[in-house]
Write an enzyme that holds these catalytic residues in place. Structure first.
Site, mmCIF file in Angstrom:
data_model
loop_
_atom_site.group_PDB
_atom_site.id
_atom_site.type_symbol
_atom_site.label_atom_id
_atom_site.label_comp_id
_atom_site.label_asym_id
_atom_site.label_seq_id
_atom_site.Cartn_x
_atom_site.Cartn_y
_atom_site.Cartn_z
ATOM 1 N N CYS A 1 24.249 -77.924 43.918
ATOM 2 C CA CYS A 1 23.371 -77.098 44.760
ATOM 3 C C CYS A 1 22.823 -77.985 45.863
ATOM 4 O O CYS A 1 22.024 -78.890 45.602
ATOM 5 C CB CYS A 1 22.236 -76.495 43.923
ATOM 6 S SG CYS A 1 21.156 -75.397 44.851
ATOM 7 N N CYS B 1 21.798 -71.448 51.723
ATOM 8 C CA CYS B 1 22.657 -72.080 50.714
ATOM 9 C C CYS B 1 23.221 -73.351 51.321
ATOM 10 O O CYS B 1 23.958 -73.297 52.315
ATOM 11 C CB CYS B 1 23.771 -71.131 50.288
ATOM 12 S SG CYS B 1 24.903 -71.820 49.048
#
Length: 291
Positions: free
Chosen positions: A95, A231
């Site tokens: 991530c 993101c």
């Protein structure tokens, strides 16, 4: 039966958490240096619930590699492991915004010094640079993106279908070029990716427009979460899908902007805001039990 007034009240132990975000992509940080939390999918779902829990796109459990069996093999390269979980409780390999938020948290709590530190993930070691200022940018070296196929990949959303490019930046992405960011519709339902059997654990989808040679704008439907305001791995995947030249690209999303630098060797660096916005304690009924 009532408790006698003279009986001592045994308080539940306070469980600490922090809340942070990177360009609007928000996370709960659970400090667990000694690896004592048995974090289940149900725990994560409860904590990430935006109405009955604290609310977040995911959970970052900060645990020392030496105390976490999953990361013990990386202990010689990094002190800390990012145990990342999506909001639906599923584990994530990598991530880009989460690791920057985790690094910021480790610096602000004194667990790491400002500068560059190595953090272990399920996708391998990533090096993160944190400036001393809480308002300063945080940069993570993302490694080399891969375009492994399948060659014929498509994504459907609303009533439309587009060809897509599969990009792996530690986790899988399907990148779609669209004329307008409203083309995919409301993205309440997950986009349909074909062939589905190629991604049994799901895949994150980016819908991308390219206003200029070094600027992109995108919407992201993240696996295990839904549409997110930003993101980090998605920003890198979107740039990688465009066969980029060496240089720096600005990626705009609903929650803010990130910068993706393509280095001469093809590796990427992701830079952007990452800040801790709150710390507190969790009501015991929401908190994971001991390992």
């Amino acid at each position: 039966m009532t408790t006698p007034a003279s009986a001592p009240r045994i308080a539940a132990p306070a469980q600490v958490f922090a809340k942070g975000h990177g360009a609007g992509n928000d996370f709960l940080v659970l400090p667990d240096p000694h690896g004592r939390l048995a974090l289940t999918a149900e725990d994560v779902v409860r904590l990430c619930d935006r109405h009955a829990g604290i609310g977040a796109d995911g959970v970052l459990r900060a645990v020392r590699c030496a105390t976490e069996p999953e990361a013990a093999g990386q202990a010689s390269q990094a002190e800390w492991f990012m145990d990342y979980r999506n909001a639906d409780g599923s584990p994530g390999q990598m991530c880009g915004n989460g690791i920057r938020v985790l690094a910021r948290y480790l610096v602000e709590t004194g667990a790491c010094r400002p500068g560059t530190t190595a953090i272990a993930t399920r996708a391998g070691i990533r090096r993160v640079h944190v400036t001393p200022s809480p308002a300063g940018p945080v940069t993570v070296h993302m490694g080399h993106p891969r375009l492994p196929g399948p060659v014929h990949l498509s994504v459907s959303a609303g009533s439309r279908t587009w060809p897509a490019v599969h990009v792996d930046v530690g986790n899988p992405h399907a990148v779609v070029l669209v004329d307008c960011l409203t083309d995919p519709g409301d993205l309440i339902a997950p986009p349909v990716v074909t062939p589905a059997k190629a991604f049994p654990d799901g895949i994150t989808v980016e819908f991308v427009v390219r206003p200029g040679p070094d600027t992109l704008a995108l919407r992201v439907h993240e696996r295990g979460v839904g549409e997110t305001r930003a993101c980090g791995t998605g920003a890198c995947a979107a740039v990688a899908a465009l066969n980029p030249a060496v240089g720096t690209y600005t990626v705009s999303m609903q929650g803010g902007r990130l910068r993706v630098a393509v280095l001469p060797d093809g590796a990427m660096e992701l830079t952007g805001p990452a800040c801790i916005v709150a710390t507190g304690t969790v009501e015991p009924s929401l908190w994971p039990g001991p390992a």
